[in-house]
Enzyme design. Sequence first.
Site, PDB file in Angstrom:
ATOM      1  N   TRP A  47      10.701   8.719  19.412  1.00 32.51           N
ATOM      2  CA  TRP A  47      11.900   7.991  18.989  1.00 32.51           C
ATOM      3  C   TRP A  47      13.171   8.597  19.556  1.00 32.51           C
ATOM      4  O   TRP A  47      14.258   8.082  19.335  1.00 32.51           O
ATOM      5  CB  TRP A  47      12.008   8.020  17.468  1.00 32.51           C
ATOM      6  CG  TRP A  47      10.695   7.886  16.787  1.00 32.51           C
ATOM      7  CD1 TRP A  47       9.970   8.876  16.198  1.00 32.51           C
ATOM      8  CD2 TRP A  47       9.924   6.698  16.631  1.00 32.51           C
ATOM      9  NE1 TRP A  47       8.808   8.380  15.680  1.00 32.51           N
ATOM     10  CE2 TRP A  47       8.748   7.040  15.926  1.00 32.51           C
ATOM     11  CE3 TRP A  47      10.106   5.372  17.020  1.00 32.51           C
ATOM     12  CZ2 TRP A  47       7.772   6.106  15.604  1.00 32.51           C
ATOM     13  CZ3 TRP A  47       9.135   4.449  16.695  1.00 32.51           C
ATOM     14  CH2 TRP A  47       7.986   4.816  15.999  1.00 32.51           C
ATOM     15  N   PRO A  73       6.013  14.370  14.629  1.00 30.59           N
ATOM     16  CA  PRO A  73       6.575  14.570  15.973  1.00 30.59           C
ATOM     17  C   PRO A  73       7.468  13.418  16.395  1.00 30.59           C
ATOM     18  O   PRO A  73       7.089  12.240  16.286  1.00 30.59           O
ATOM     19  CB  PRO A  73       5.327  14.679  16.846  1.00 30.59           C
ATOM     20  CG  PRO A  73       4.313  15.299  15.948  1.00 30.59           C
ATOM     21  CD  PRO A  73       4.579  14.691  14.588  1.00 30.59           C
ATOM     22  N   CYS A  74       8.661  13.772  16.873  1.00 34.22           N
ATOM     23  CA  CYS A  74       9.719  12.773  17.011  1.00 34.22           C
ATOM     24  C   CYS A  74      10.016  12.361  18.448  1.00 34.22           C
ATOM     25  O   CYS A  74      10.903  11.557  18.679  1.00 34.22           O
ATOM     26  CB  CYS A  74      11.000  13.315  16.382  1.00 34.22           C
ATOM     27  SG  CYS A  74      11.594  14.846  17.139  1.00 34.22           S
ATOM     28  N   GLN A  75       9.290  12.895  19.417  1.00 35.40           N
ATOM     29  CA  GLN A  75       9.631  12.579  20.806  1.00 35.40           C
ATOM     30  C   GLN A  75       9.572  11.078  21.086  1.00 35.40           C
ATOM     31  O   GLN A  75      10.275  10.559  21.949  1.00 35.40           O
ATOM     32  CB  GLN A  75       8.693  13.314  21.769  1.00 35.40           C
ATOM     33  CG  GLN A  75       8.889  14.813  21.768  1.00 35.40           C
ATOM     34  CD  GLN A  75       7.977  15.506  20.779  1.00 35.40           C
ATOM     35  OE1 GLN A  75       7.527  14.904  19.815  1.00 35.40           O
ATOM     36  NE2 GLN A  75       7.706  16.773  21.017  1.00 35.40           N
TER      37      GLN A  75
END
Length: 329
Positions: free
Chosen positions: A79, A75-77
């Site tokens: 960054w 999950p990239c939220q």
Amino acid sequence: METNTFIEVFAGCGGLSSGFVNAGFKPILLVDNVKDCVKTLQLNHPKTSVKQIDVTKLHLDEYKGKVSILAGGIPCQSWSFAGKKRGLEDKRGNLFMDFIRLIEECEPPIFVIENVHGLLTHNKGETFKMLKDLLSIDGTYNIDYKLLNSNDYDVPQKRKRVFIIGTKKEERLVYNFPEPFNPGTTLTDAFKDIPECSEGFGYPEKKLKLFKKIPQGGCWINLSKEEQKEYLGKSIDSGGGKRGILRRLSMDEPSLTLLTTPSQKQTERCHPVEDRPLNIQEYSRIQTFPDNYKFHGSTSSKYKQIGNAVPVNLAYHVGLSLMNIGYTV
């Protein structure tokens, strides 16, 4: 070990796994914690083990020596440039540590991580340096990484993602990222012979009237000064181009990056020639899913699943590069 197998965690709706399957890999386990994503994976990978489980509670010891690749779109939220960029301070950033634990448990010859490009610059690059060191697992793995633009790999979308490839040193693997070939894929290509689809969001009447005045490739700047001030309010003086607001896409260009909804004020994705947001079928085409791919859940859930996915064609080309991996002498 059966060769050319993979496990994917944080699998979402299956963009990465579908691309890997197209490249010749066999999934032996797909994992996600979101019910609708799990249902979607089960619909499209009926012969594969699919688990709904929090990765913090997942263990892969039983797959030690049995899997070629461990993959995950962590999950990239944490960054994202659109988020607060808290990185490892965010619990989602700490999921990197769980991925490292899973690597240590199943000891794959190769691991693959996909993430947003904000990961490379977070904390002036210091966070990524630390992660590379952690991912090497005390020198066990060589780490290669590259920022790839989906449009360079037959995807009708400008979507940049960083791929991190870990290869076990004792396996003497030599990895090379796929070369970009940029076929110039546009929305004209994406929408050719597209099946009819009525599933999707609409616009309220006030916004609809504004979009009727905006040409292909245009946005709020194509409105009159009075209309601009009324729609943007105080944000009109906040700086930046704000070109995602009231944005109509162009048939002659690739789409902007698809997001989890096509109709938020800051991130509009209006159809090039029709006065409505992109629908579910168009979202799927732009992410290069096949037309027979099935998505489970509400319309909102489908938008989110597709918007978060790795484009299938991008995953396919990364998969081919892994299938053709070389060895040192």
